[in-house]
Write a protein that holds these residues in place. Structure first.
Motif, PDB file in Angstrom:
ATOM      1  N   THR A  55       0.653  -1.316   0.027  1.00  0.00           N
ATOM      2  CA  THR A  55      -0.167   0.010   0.241  1.00  0.00           C
ATOM      3  C   THR A  55       0.717   1.257  -0.049  1.00  0.00           C
ATOM      4  O   THR A  55       0.720   2.054  -0.841  1.00  0.00           O
ATOM      5  CB  THR A  55      -1.064   0.055   1.231  1.00  0.00           C
ATOM      6  N   VAL A  56       1.781   1.405   0.882  1.00  0.00           N
ATOM      7  CA  VAL A  56       2.793   2.528   0.780  1.00  0.00           C
ATOM      8  C   VAL A  56       3.504   2.626  -0.458  1.00  0.00           C
ATOM      9  O   VAL A  56       3.451   3.912  -0.739  1.00  0.00           O
ATOM     10  CB  VAL A  56       3.929   2.211   2.011  1.00  0.00           C
ATOM     11  N   LYS A  57       3.965   1.763  -0.939  1.00  0.00           N
ATOM     12  CA  LYS A  57       4.853   1.860  -2.460  1.00  0.00           C
ATOM     13  C   LYS A  57       3.957   2.222  -3.345  1.00  0.00           C
ATOM     14  O   LYS A  57       4.307   3.039  -4.108  1.00  0.00           O
ATOM     15  CB  LYS A  57       5.596   0.491  -2.600  1.00  0.00           C
ATOM     16  N   SER A  58       2.685   1.564  -3.533  1.00  0.00           N
ATOM     17  CA  SER A  58       1.752   1.878  -4.478  1.00  0.00           C
ATOM     18  C   SER A  58       1.310   3.172  -4.483  1.00  0.00           C
ATOM     19  O   SER A  58       1.174   4.122  -5.389  1.00  0.00           O
ATOM     20  CB  SER A  58       0.703   1.017  -4.635  1.00  0.00           C
TER      21      SER A  58
ATOM     22  N   ARG B 207      13.794  -1.872   6.433  1.00  0.00           N
ATOM     23  CA  ARG B 207      14.246  -0.526   5.904  1.00  0.00           C
ATOM     24  C   ARG B 207      13.569  -0.201   4.461  1.00  0.00           C
ATOM     25  O   ARG B 207      13.450   1.220   4.442  1.00  0.00           O
ATOM     26  CB  ARG B 207      15.820  -0.864   5.586  1.00  0.00           C
ATOM     27  N   ALA B 208      13.313  -1.030   3.794  1.00  0.00           N
ATOM     28  CA  ALA B 208      12.705  -0.437   2.697  1.00  0.00           C
ATOM     29  C   ALA B 208      11.392   0.055   2.768  1.00  0.00           C
ATOM     30  O   ALA B 208      10.851   0.924   2.249  1.00  0.00           O
ATOM     31  CB  ALA B 208      12.651  -1.646   1.453  1.00  0.00           C
ATOM     32  N   ALA B 209      10.548  -0.614   3.438  1.00  0.00           N
ATOM     33  CA  ALA B 209       8.972  -0.139   4.012  1.00  0.00           C
ATOM     34  C   ALA B 209       9.219   1.161   4.525  1.00  0.00           C
ATOM     35  O   ALA B 209       8.249   2.133   4.133  1.00  0.00           O
ATOM     36  CB  ALA B 209       8.482  -1.479   4.740  1.00  0.00           C
ATOM     37  N   LEU B 210      10.085   1.537   5.501  1.00  0.00           N
ATOM     38  CA  LEU B 210      10.177   2.558   6.328  1.00  0.00           C
ATOM     39  C   LEU B 210      10.658   3.816   5.283  1.00  0.00           C
ATOM     40  O   LEU B 210       9.827   4.774   5.434  1.00  0.00           O
ATOM     41  CB  LEU B 210      11.130   2.634   7.403  1.00  0.00           C
TER      42      LEU B 210
ATOM     43  N   GLY C  26       8.338   7.158   3.983  1.00  0.00           N
ATOM     44  CA  GLY C  26       9.047   8.443   4.254  1.00  0.00           C
ATOM     45  C   GLY C  26       9.319   8.540   5.666  1.00  0.00           C
ATOM     46  O   GLY C  26       9.596   9.878   6.320  1.00  0.00           O
ATOM     47  N   ILE C  27       9.601   7.577   6.469  1.00  0.00           N
ATOM     48  CA  ILE C  27      10.284   7.585   7.927  1.00  0.00           C
ATOM     49  C   ILE C  27      11.691   7.272   8.024  1.00  0.00           C
ATOM     50  O   ILE C  27      12.112   6.106   7.037  1.00  0.00           O
ATOM     51  CB  ILE C  27       9.315   6.437   8.565  1.00  0.00           C
ATOM     52  N   THR C  28      12.317   8.125   8.580  1.00  0.00           N
ATOM     53  CA  THR C  28      13.658   7.882   8.766  1.00  0.00           C
ATOM     54  C   THR C  28      14.031   6.597   9.608  1.00  0.00           C
ATOM     55  O   THR C  28      13.555   6.341  10.912  1.00  0.00           O
ATOM     56  CB  THR C  28      14.370   8.996   9.533  1.00  0.00           C
TER      57      THR C  28
END
Length: 388
Positions: free
Chosen positions: A226-229, A283-286, A290-292
């Motif tokens: 969902t985040v990436k799309s 790491r990729a999902a964060l 847009g989360i550090t």
């Protein structure tokens, strides 16, 4: 205090006679038990040519014998539902009816010869603790032996002749067989019920495992997809770099294929998450959200027995940070036997006992660990897994 506490016994046979099953099988069992009563009924009700009996005596014998037969049949079919106290009263009533029937049939002499006590001993072995059934059988044999000896001695004094002591050994089969056979049948029934309970528990445990694993697998994968799309959509809508949008969509395709494969492995019970792979995925999902991300480069020092549950904790924790926290920074810390996930988001003030945390708690308990979750004093949220 219940009957179990009153009687101080933990060996009372217990099972559910009304469990779902074949009605034909239950009817067949009642018919078989009823056929077993034909011999004692015939012995009690048939005319005794050697000693004619009055009509009133015959009626009394018939009534007592029928009450005994009905009581025995009811005890064998539904007596297991009774409390221990009522079982003892039922067995005592059947012994009294058997004694009365024996005395009416042929007087005290019949007490030393009757086989009608075999049936009530079967009830005792069916409903009472096994030790009680055996002791009751020995006591019945002793009383029958005393009655037989008394009659033999009295008969010997009235009409001198040899005393028949061999009959005492003949009483043993009428005591041993019903008690031993009934205890064996009871053991088989209890084993069958135990097997059914084990199968039911195993099925419930498998359903819980499947639900927990699917939640852990799909929750993280669908959140990342969902985040990436969404990121790819925003890039395209804003007229940004199309190459970045294409890269995100490629990740979405890869993640969907990976999720599909993981679901198949989860259903088959063969999925084993990797802590290193979960670190890379977190790491990729964060980054996509847009989360550090402040993540350790590796987790090679984590003990092998904690690597799998920690991988689930990392996956669930990062998923919750992305979905619920509203954070701008997420930090993951590892120790030799602990893992912490911290964020600076304002979105969570307390740990909701949802499916995710419940599943993590079950996984950690299996390796002697525990889960702690709650807000941090300066703000944000912390999820900690550790070995107790």
């Amino acid at each position: 205090m219940g009957d179990q506490g009153v009687w101080g016994q933990a060996a009372w046979p217990m099972w559910n006679p009304a469990r779902p099953g074949s009605r034909t099988a239950r009817v067949r069992g009642v018919v078989v038990l009823s056929l077993l009563l034909l011999w004692p009924l015939w012995e009690a009700l048939r005319p005794d040519r050697g000693r004619p009996e009055a009509v009133a005596v015959r009626i009394a014998i018939g009534v007592v014998t029928l009450l005994y037969a009905v009581g025995w049949l009811g005890a064998m079919i539904a007596g297991i539902r009774l409390t221990p106290r009522r079982r003892v009263l039922l067995v005592g009533a059947l012994f009294a009816l058997a004694t009365v029937a024996a005395l009416l049939r042929n007087g005290p002499l019949y007490l030393g010869h009757t086989g009608v006590f075999s049936y009530v001993l079967g009830v005792a072995a069916w409903l009472l603790p096994a030790r009680w059934g055996v002791l009751l059988g020995l006591g019945t044999w002793a009383l029958q032996a005393l009655a037989h000896c008394a009659v033999q001695v009295l008969t010997h004094h009235a009409a001198p002749g040899p005393v028949d002591w061999g009959h005492l050994g003949g009483l043993v089969p009428g005591i041993v067989i019903p008690v031993a056979v009934t205890l064996l049948i009871r053991l088989v029934v209890q084993l069958n019920h135990a097997r059914e309970e084990i199968e039911a528990l195993a099925a419930a445990a498998e359903r819980d495992r499947l639900a927990r694993d699917l939640h852990d697998v799909l929750g993280h994968s669908l959140t990342t997809i969902t985040v990436k799309s969404g990121l790819a959509r925003r890039v395209l809508e804003s007229g940004g770099d199309p190459e970045r949008a294409v890269a995100e969509l490629r990740d979405v395709e890869r993640l969907s294929r990976q999720a599909h494969s993981e679901v198949r492995l989860t259903v088959a019970g063969r999925r084993r998450p990797s802590l290193a792979a979960e670190l890379a995925g977190a790491r990729a999902a964060l980054r996509a959200a847009g989360i550090t991300a402040a993540l350790p480069p590796s987790a090679g020092h984590v003990p092998a027995d904690l690597a799998e549950p920690f991988a689930y904790v990392l996956r669930e924790g990062v998923t919750n940070v992305i979905r619920h926290s509203g954070a701008t920074r997420c930090e993951v810390l590892f120790g030799d036997d602990w893992l912490e996930i911290r964020d600076n988001g304002p979105g969570r003030r307390a740990a909701a006992p949802g499916n995710g945390l419940s599943g993590l708690a079950e996984r950690l308990r299996a390796v002697g660990g525990r889960i702690e979750a709650g807000p941090l004093p300066p703000g944000g949220f912390r999820l900690r897994a550790s070995r107790t």
